[in-house]
Design an enzyme around this catalytic site. Structure first.
Site, PDB file in Angstrom:
ATOM      1  N   HIS A  36       1.089  -1.161  -0.198  1.00  0.00           N
ATOM      2  CA  HIS A  36       0.029   0.062   0.428  1.00  0.00           C
ATOM      3  C   HIS A  36       0.352   1.244  -0.201  1.00  0.00           C
ATOM      4  CE1 HIS A  36      -2.780   2.607   0.877  1.00  0.00           C
ATOM      5  NE2 HIS A  36      -2.738   3.096   2.104  1.00  0.00           N
ATOM      6  N   HIS A  41       1.444   5.709  -2.076  1.00  0.00           N
ATOM      7  CA  HIS A  41       1.539   6.928  -2.141  1.00  0.00           C
ATOM      8  C   HIS A  41       3.226   7.194  -2.274  1.00  0.00           C
ATOM      9  CE1 HIS A  41      -0.838   7.195   1.462  1.00  0.00           C
ATOM     10  NE2 HIS A  41      -0.754   6.319   1.239  1.00  0.00           N
ATOM     11  N   GLU A  96      -5.526   9.393  -0.033  1.00  0.00           N
ATOM     12  CA  GLU A  96      -5.637   8.330   0.143  1.00  0.00           C
ATOM     13  C   GLU A  96      -6.811   7.614  -0.785  1.00  0.00           C
ATOM     14  OE1 GLU A  96      -3.334   6.356   2.996  1.00  0.00           O
ATOM     15  OE2 GLU A  96      -3.947   5.519   1.579  1.00  0.00           O
ATOM     16  N   SER A 140      -4.225   0.776  -4.797  1.00  0.00           N
ATOM     17  CA  SER A 140      -3.441  -0.250  -4.353  1.00  0.00           C
ATOM     18  C   SER A 140      -4.698  -1.698  -3.629  1.00  0.00           C
ATOM     19  CB  SER A 140      -2.643  -0.014  -2.888  1.00  0.00           C
ATOM     20  OG  SER A 140      -3.863   0.554  -1.569  1.00  0.00           O
TER      21      SER A 140
HETATM   22  N1  HBI Z   1       0.376   5.853   9.764  1.00  0.00           N
HETATM   23  N2  HBI Z   1       2.024   5.030   9.102  1.00  0.00           N
HETATM   24  C1  HBI Z   1       1.378   5.717   8.900  1.00  0.00           C
HETATM   25  N3  HBI Z   1       0.887   5.800   7.322  1.00  0.00           N
HETATM   26  C2  HBI Z   1      -0.358   6.442   7.676  1.00  0.00           C
HETATM   27  O1  HBI Z   1      -1.215   6.697   6.442  1.00  0.00           O
HETATM   28  C3  HBI Z   1      -1.020   6.965   8.113  1.00  0.00           C
HETATM   29  C4  HBI Z   1      -0.413   6.819   9.668  1.00  0.00           C
HETATM   30  N4  HBI Z   1      -0.564   7.918  10.540  1.00  0.00           N
HETATM   31  C5  HBI Z   1      -2.171   8.032  10.847  1.00  0.00           C
HETATM   32  C6  HBI Z   1      -2.704   8.005   9.451  1.00  0.00           C
HETATM   33  N5  HBI Z   1      -1.775   7.904   8.464  1.00  0.00           N
HETATM   34  C7  HBI Z   1      -4.326   9.026   9.386  1.00  0.00           C
HETATM   35  O2  HBI Z   1      -4.853   9.228  10.511  1.00  0.00           O
HETATM   36  C8  HBI Z   1      -3.520  10.909   9.004  1.00  0.00           C
HETATM   37  O3  HBI Z   1      -5.365  11.510   8.499  1.00  0.00           O
HETATM   38  C9  HBI Z   1      -3.089  11.684   9.806  1.00  0.00           C
HETATM   39 FE    FE Z   2      -2.017   5.560   2.926  1.00  0.00          FE
END
Ligand code: HBI
Ligand code: FE
Length: 296
Positions: free
Chosen positions: A135, A140, A183, A202
């Site tokens: 993913h 990303h 996303e 993904s």
């Molecule tokens: N942590 N590793 C990781 N990847 C993410 O995409 C991610 C996260 N923590 C919080 C989060 N995304 C979402 O809540 C964002 O909106 C902050």
């Molecule tokens: Fe993500």
């Protein structure tokens, strides 16, 4: 040989998984990936690249090529970082999985993108509740080569660090913005809708559903509208928001969000399937198959 990082099994509960929020940054244990791990990467890569022909935005495929990503093997973070260092200055760091929001925001604010170091098991090939390496890397990383999107991601992180000091509602508003753009976002290119959201590219089923199903709404991007719109993490989206360009996304983050949080704090949020008279509607969904219980 550094001790191999152990996968910290997230506690599976009847509500799915409860993320074990570890903030540790780990080196990618590339030599420890098994033949099965590389085969899982290859299967997912080939399948998604096939589905995404004509469905993903131009930049997404072009940038995977620029990174030299292929089905051959799991990419090495250090090689991707060499490309990023010469272009947008982002750096991939290895993590266990989901990070506490403030930690995540702080990484983005410093142009560090957290990438989960492990890949899903073969029995999870069609769906995994939490973000695994496929993913993050496949979904990303490609757009981090796009200068405007790279700026947006850093601006988002800075906004997140600030929002953390404002209120819990401000954080919810901001998390919705991430959800409906980074996303699950769609973009118009040459008059057609294309995918740029990582959660869609993904996912085998959602790559098709998001563009071709009559069930979801497809609505033009509007910052405050998105910040007020709830979502679910366990089904296809009921609504997809459409940007005209990455510049539009970047421009939306230029104003100070604090007055916007204050304005939204006095207003109700919208259920995920809402269509407003003020919306720029590309498709008013049929709602077929929508979950009926409350969305987040
Ligand atoms: N942590 N590793 C990781 N990847 C993410 O995409 C991610 C996260 N923590 C919080 C989060 N995304 C979402 O809540 C964002 O909106 C902050
Ligand atoms: Fe993500």
């Amino acid at each position: 040989m550094s001790s191999e990082p152990r996968r910290v099994e997230n506690q599976l509960t009847d509500k799915g998984y409860v993320p074990v929020y570890t903030t540790a940054v780990v080196d990618q244990p590339w030599d420890s990936y098994s033949t099965q791990d590389h085969a899982t990467w290859a299967t997912l890569f080939r399948r998604q690249r096939d589905i995404l022909k004509g469905r993903a935005c131009d930049e997404f495929i072009d940038n995977q090529e620029r990174f030299g990503m292929s089905a051959e093997q799991i990419p090495r973070f250090e090689e991707l970082n060499e490309v990023l260092a010469k272009t947008t200055g982002w750096e991939l760091i290895g993590v266990e999985g989901l990070l506490p929001e403030l930690t995540f925001f702080d990484h983005l604010a410093n142009r560090r993108f957290p990438v989960t170091w492990w890949i899903r098991r073969p029995d999870q090939i069609d769906y995994i509740a939490e973000p695994d390496m496929f993913h993050d890397l496949f979904g990303h990383v490609p757009l981090l080569l796009n200068p405007v999107f790279a700026d947006y991601m850093q601006a988002y992180g800075r906004g997140g660090v600030k929002a953390h000091g404002v209120s819990a509602e401000a954080l919810v508003n901001l998390t919705r913005l991430y959800w409906y753009t980074v996303e699950f976002g769609l973009i118009r290119q040459r008059g057609e809708l294309r995918i740029y959201g990582s959660g869609i590219v993904s996912s085998k089923g959602e790559s098709i559903h998001s563009l071709e199903s009559t069930s979801p709404n497809r609505i033009g991007f509007d910052l405050k509208r998105i910040m007020r719109t709830r979502y679910r993490i366990d089904t296809y989206q009921k609504t997809y928001f459409v940007i005209d360009s990455f510049e539009q996304l970047m421009d939306a983050t230029r104003p100070d969000f604090v007055p916007i949080y204050a304005e939204l704090a006095r207003l109700d949020s919208f259920p995920a399937g809402t269509v407003l008279d003020s919306d720029r509607v590309f498709q008013r969904g049929s709602g077929e198959g929508w979950a009926t219980d409350a969305d987040a």
